[in-house]
Design an enzyme around this catalytic site. Structure first.
Site, short mmCIF file in Angstrom:
data_model
loop_
_atom_site.label_atom_id
_atom_site.label_comp_id
_atom_site.label_asym_id
_atom_site.label_seq_id
_atom_site.Cartn_x
_atom_site.Cartn_y
_atom_site.Cartn_z
N ASP A 97 -72.48 -45.79 -10.40
CA ASP A 97 -73.48 -44.99 -9.41
C ASP A 97 -74.88 -45.56 -9.72
O ASP A 97 -75.37 -46.15 -10.59
CB ASP A 97 -73.55 -43.41 -9.94
CG ASP A 97 -74.05 -42.55 -8.63
OD1 ASP A 97 -74.51 -43.38 -7.50
OD2 ASP A 97 -74.75 -41.55 -8.78
N LEU A 133 -56.63 -57.80 -19.37
CA LEU A 133 -57.34 -56.37 -19.23
C LEU A 133 -56.69 -55.97 -17.87
O LEU A 133 -56.50 -56.85 -16.88
CB LEU A 133 -58.79 -56.65 -19.07
CG LEU A 133 -59.79 -55.80 -18.37
CD1 LEU A 133 -59.93 -54.31 -19.22
CD2 LEU A 133 -61.18 -56.27 -17.95
N HIS A 170 -75.45 -52.83 -3.10
CA HIS A 170 -74.13 -52.43 -3.36
C HIS A 170 -73.68 -54.15 -4.07
O HIS A 170 -72.84 -54.17 -4.63
CB HIS A 170 -73.43 -52.38 -2.07
CG HIS A 170 -73.45 -50.86 -1.96
ND1 HIS A 170 -73.52 -49.81 -2.96
CD2 HIS A 170 -73.89 -50.18 -0.87
CE1 HIS A 170 -73.62 -48.43 -2.46
NE2 HIS A 170 -73.96 -48.64 -1.04
C1 IPE Z 1 -69.73 -41.36 -6.98
O1 IPE Z 1 -70.86 -41.29 -6.54
C2 IPE Z 1 -68.79 -42.16 -6.30
C3 IPE Z 1 -68.98 -43.68 -6.67
C4 IPE Z 1 -69.63 -43.99 -7.74
C5 IPE Z 1 -68.06 -44.43 -6.13
P1 IPE Z 1 -71.64 -40.85 -5.39
O2 IPE Z 1 -73.30 -41.30 -5.35
O3 IPE Z 1 -70.65 -40.63 -4.16
O4 IPE Z 1 -71.64 -39.30 -5.81
P2 IPE Z 1 -72.47 -37.97 -5.62
O5 IPE Z 1 -72.62 -37.84 -4.14
O6 IPE Z 1 -73.86 -38.19 -6.46
O7 IPE Z 1 -71.91 -37.01 -6.30
C1 IPE Z 2 -72.81 -45.95 -5.92
O1 IPE Z 2 -74.02 -46.14 -5.65
C2 IPE Z 2 -72.11 -46.81 -5.26
C3 IPE Z 2 -71.04 -46.20 -4.31
C4 IPE Z 2 -71.03 -44.77 -4.13
C5 IPE Z 2 -70.31 -46.73 -3.20
P1 IPE Z 2 -74.79 -45.01 -4.71
O2 IPE Z 2 -74.88 -45.67 -3.33
O3 IPE Z 2 -74.23 -43.78 -4.59
O4 IPE Z 2 -76.22 -45.26 -5.30
P2 IPE Z 2 -77.32 -44.23 -5.26
O5 IPE Z 2 -76.68 -42.81 -6.19
O6 IPE Z 2 -77.62 -43.73 -3.95
O7 IPE Z 2 -78.36 -44.64 -6.11
MG MG Z 3 -74.80 -42.03 -5.65
#
Ligand code: IPE
Ligand code: IPE
Ligand code: MG
Length: 241
Positions: A21, A132, A38
């Site tokens: 995240d 792995l 991303h």
């Molecule tokens: C969790 O992150 C999902 C992934 C890392 C793929 P999110 O950014 O979607 O989660 P929330 O919204 O903070 O719970």
């Molecule tokens: C995690 O990064 C990747 C996915 C959920 C696909 P985020 O896109 O949730 O990044 P933040 O949480 O907005 O910084």
């Molecule tokens: Mg996020």
């Protein structure tokens, strides 16, 4: 997979799971688009695979796209779908050299055709690799996984293959995506949140949880080793003394 504490090699981390995240915040800090965040995140997954292989971790499960991530803009969802195909095009050879087996968990039914093709090809071409196992949770939701298992078990019960009162945790776990993989020992979440966000709900029952403020694209060897050191100091009791 269901195990008891005695059957575990305590202290040895076999299965690491990571909630990757913070890509959006990483990009925002640099005035870049979320898509670039991303992309940097995907590059960092390649780095993490190599680090895990060097540290002799057998299974690495990463959360790449949740069943709730469809709520994001069409542009961001589209970018994430394209990224998975780009990732395998770019790193296929290196993943092969590193002996990394790929597996995907999640709901494949409403994914774009190019993503399904990428997933199937990556799994098929890597199935004999042993260094792995990289498990990518894509369009994954823990609740959906559990409901799917309940659905397929209920069909077996209706068909008379099993009796409803014979159902055990082991049988239930056999109907989940990772039935041949030990439960995660450690779940790391980058980006600082203290929640699972629907990740591996069943399998996380006795996993150690570690949250770190570092945003996913910045999570490197030093941060991984800090998480692994922290894990080594934990006392896993599995409900025992
Ligand atoms: C969790 O992150 C999902 C992934 C890392 C793929 P999110 O950014 O979607 O989660 P929330 O919204 O903070 O719970
Ligand atoms: C995690 O990064 C990747 C996915 C959920 C696909 P985020 O896109 O949730 O990044 P933040 O949480 O907005 O910084
Ligand atoms: Mg996020």
């Amino acid at each position: 997979m269901i195990e008891n504490a005695e059957s575990r090699n305590e202290g040895v981390l076999r299965h690491l799971a990571v909630i990757m995240d913070g890509n959006g915040r990483w990009a925002k800090k640099r005035h870049l688009s979320r898509e670039i965040g991303h992309r940097r995140g995907a590059e960092n997954l390649r780095t993490l695979c190599i680090l895990c292989r060097e540290r002799k971790i057998q299974y690495l499960t990463v959360y790449a796209f949740s069943t709730e991530n469809w709520k994001r803009s069409a542009a961001e969802v589209g970018a994430l779908m394209r990224l998975i195909t780009l990732f395998f095009r770019k790193y296929a050879e290196e993943l092969e050299q590193e002996g990394i087996r790929l597996q995907f968990i999640g709901d494949r039914t409403n994914l774009p055709a190019h993503v399904i093709e990428t997933i199937e090809q990556a799994e098929e071409s890597s199935k004999d690799r042993r260094m792995l196992r990289l498990i990518i949770a894509f369009n994954y939701g823990g609740r959906r996984e559990i409901v799917e298992a309940a659905r397929s078990l209920s069909l077996e019960i209706l068909a008379g293959a099993i009796r409803h009162d014979d159902l055990t945790e082991q049988m239930f776990a056999q109907h989940l995506y990772l039935s041949d993989v030990p439960d995660p020992d450690l779940i790391v979440r980058t980006g600082g949140e203290m929640r699972l966000s629907n990740f591996l709900l069943w399998q996380a029952a006795y996993a150690e949880f570690y949250s770190v403020d570092c945003l996913w694209p910045d999570f490197g060897a030093a941060e991984l080793d800090a998480a692994l050191d922290d894990y080594k100091r934990r006392h896993r009791r599995f409900g025992g003394r």
